[in-house]
Write an enzyme that holds these catalytic residues in place. Sequence first.
Site, PDB file in Angstrom:
ATOM      1  N   TRP A 151     -26.670 -71.254 -26.995  1.00 17.98           N
ATOM      2  CA  TRP A 151     -27.191 -70.908 -25.667  1.00 17.98           C
ATOM      3  C   TRP A 151     -28.519 -70.171 -25.788  1.00 17.98           C
ATOM      4  O   TRP A 151     -28.738 -69.137 -25.147  1.00 17.98           O
ATOM      5  CB  TRP A 151     -26.177 -70.094 -24.853  1.00 17.98           C
ATOM      6  N   GLU A 168     -23.835 -66.099 -30.482  1.00 19.91           N
ATOM      7  CA  GLU A 168     -23.271 -67.075 -31.415  1.00 19.91           C
ATOM      8  C   GLU A 168     -22.103 -67.810 -30.767  1.00 19.91           C
ATOM      9  O   GLU A 168     -21.563 -67.354 -29.753  1.00 19.91           O
ATOM     10  CB  GLU A 168     -22.803 -66.366 -32.693  1.00 19.91           C
ATOM     11  N   PRO A 169     -21.683 -68.931 -31.345  1.00 22.33           N
ATOM     12  CA  PRO A 169     -20.568 -69.679 -30.751  1.00 22.33           C
ATOM     13  C   PRO A 169     -19.305 -68.848 -30.565  1.00 22.33           C
ATOM     14  O   PRO A 169     -18.582 -69.014 -29.582  1.00 22.33           O
ATOM     15  CB  PRO A 169     -20.343 -70.824 -31.755  1.00 22.33           C
ATOM     16  N   ASN A 170     -19.045 -67.924 -31.484  1.00 23.27           N
ATOM     17  CA  ASN A 170     -17.819 -67.120 -31.416  1.00 23.27           C
ATOM     18  C   ASN A 170     -18.056 -65.701 -30.911  1.00 23.27           C
ATOM     19  O   ASN A 170     -17.092 -64.924 -30.793  1.00 23.27           O
ATOM     20  CB  ASN A 170     -17.149 -67.052 -32.792  1.00 23.27           C
ATOM     21  N   HIS A 171     -19.311 -65.349 -30.616  1.00 22.81           N
ATOM     22  CA  HIS A 171     -19.613 -63.961 -30.264  1.00 22.81           C
ATOM     23  C   HIS A 171     -20.707 -63.908 -29.209  1.00 22.81           C
ATOM     24  O   HIS A 171     -21.887 -64.091 -29.513  1.00 22.81           O
ATOM     25  CB  HIS A 171     -20.027 -63.171 -31.508  1.00 22.81           C
ATOM     26  N   ARG A 203     -38.095 -69.195 -14.973  1.00 22.61           N
ATOM     27  CA  ARG A 203     -38.143 -67.772 -15.277  1.00 22.61           C
ATOM     28  C   ARG A 203     -37.481 -67.467 -16.617  1.00 22.61           C
ATOM     29  O   ARG A 203     -37.948 -66.611 -17.373  1.00 22.61           O
ATOM     30  CB  ARG A 203     -37.479 -66.972 -14.144  1.00 22.61           C
ATOM     31  N   GLU A 215     -27.166 -62.398 -20.636  1.00 24.72           N
ATOM     32  CA  GLU A 215     -27.781 -61.103 -20.949  1.00 24.72           C
ATOM     33  C   GLU A 215     -26.965 -59.957 -20.368  1.00 24.72           C
ATOM     34  O   GLU A 215     -27.474 -59.007 -19.787  1.00 24.72           O
ATOM     35  CB  GLU A 215     -29.234 -61.070 -20.474  1.00 24.72           C
ATOM     36  N   GLY A 216     -25.654 -60.057 -20.568  1.00 25.57           N
ATOM     37  CA  GLY A 216     -24.717 -59.077 -20.060  1.00 25.57           C
ATOM     38  C   GLY A 216     -24.114 -59.542 -18.754  1.00 25.57           C
ATOM     39  O   GLY A 216     -24.728 -59.402 -17.701  1.00 25.57           O
ATOM     40  N   GLY A 232     -24.512 -76.733   5.760  1.00 25.29           N
ATOM     41  CA  GLY A 232     -23.402 -77.668   5.910  1.00 25.29           C
ATOM     42  C   GLY A 232     -23.374 -78.676   4.775  1.00 25.29           C
ATOM     43  O   GLY A 232     -23.631 -78.345   3.614  1.00 25.29           O
TER      44      GLY A 232
END
Length: 432
Positions: free
Chosen positions: A204, A172-175, A129, A411-412, A387
């Site tokens: 990502w 981004e990597p930092n944001h 998806r 996405e949030g 189980g």
Amino acid sequence: MFRAVCRRAARQLNTTSRCAVVGRRYLHAPVPFDWKDPLGANNLFTEEELAIAETAESYCQERMLPRVLGALYPTEAYRKEDFDKKILEEMGELGLLGATIQGYDCAGVSSVASGLITRAVERVDSGYRSGYSVQSALAMGGIEEFGTEELRERLLPKMAKGKLLGCFGLTEPNHGSDPGSMETTAKPHPSKKGYYVLSGSKTWITNSPIADVLLIWAKLESTGKIRGFVIERDQCPPGTLETPPIKNKNGLRASITGMIQMDECPVPEANMFPDVEGLKGPFSCLNSARYGIAWGTIGALEDCVARAREYALERKQFKDNPIAKYQLVQKKLADATTDAAYGILAAYQVGRLKDEGKVAPEMISMIKRQNCDRALVNARALQEIFGGNAVSDEYGIGRHVANLFVTQTYEGQSDIHSLILGRAITGIQAFC
């Protein structure tokens, strides 16, 4: 006087009620409960929407599900993190990609119909998806809404057929949750008129390692304004664009995820979205994808219910009784089935409002947050029914749980959507 009026009203109500009961008794047989459609949502869908749902469900169960663990295909997509990009081409042949877009060889169906497709895909696996949503809602949707007519006509028909694959580069990597602080920049090409060069990193990013078309959000170096650009991979000189995959994920292993690394990557000025700046553009695209996630996560939960129900009926313990007989098992199934039914009705309502132009972004935040959260909570509870067998991926429940953690995060993340809703309720900004 008042008491007399009440007595007359009561007598009239009783007479009406008796007539109604008699009428129902003779005209209608009792309706059996359908655990697969507990609140009768199928009665709300149009004939076209039901036909689209049937097409999507048949394809997903017959062609997509066997790929997940390699039952009929050698890929074993989840175990090997091997995404078969032919899936998007097959979906394109059925008219399922970019389904809500009018024209450009797209189907132009309702938002609810698109949601039903998404639900069918995620019933198989959230990773599939994710690949579908990025192609349809983020990449194609962004180009359709903000791109020039030349970009639409040149790219969308091929993307609708799965001949060109797309991705969406914002994080981004930092944001992550703070995209306004992005570091990716765009500036005029130093020697080539009519071109920009983009530099920076995104991470990502679903589909990035295989994407032909990359929708990138970057800050203009001169003004700091965020603008959207469409990078076409085959137009990039060597060394200016790299899209390495991110391996060894714990979830969404059936999708392909990567980075986007740009080093003065040239992009024609004509590939810049002309009329949108700031975060309005990416957030508009994300809202369409979030709407799909609200449908998709319920599809995953419905599959968890079906798997847990089947297992509980077959697994016997304590004097050879099926464990479905026991109260704790039944409660888990009842909770999950209820939340799935409510989630479908909420997504349906927002879809109708979306097509009528009456949807507020906070509505999408609400259903994305709620459906993701409830799908994850219930899937984890249903996992307990299996189980120790839940550890084995052949039962599927653990795969869904791992995937649903990711859907609740991207996405949030749910806490971020809580703040979006809190701001709308109180009028007070809590992000800073």
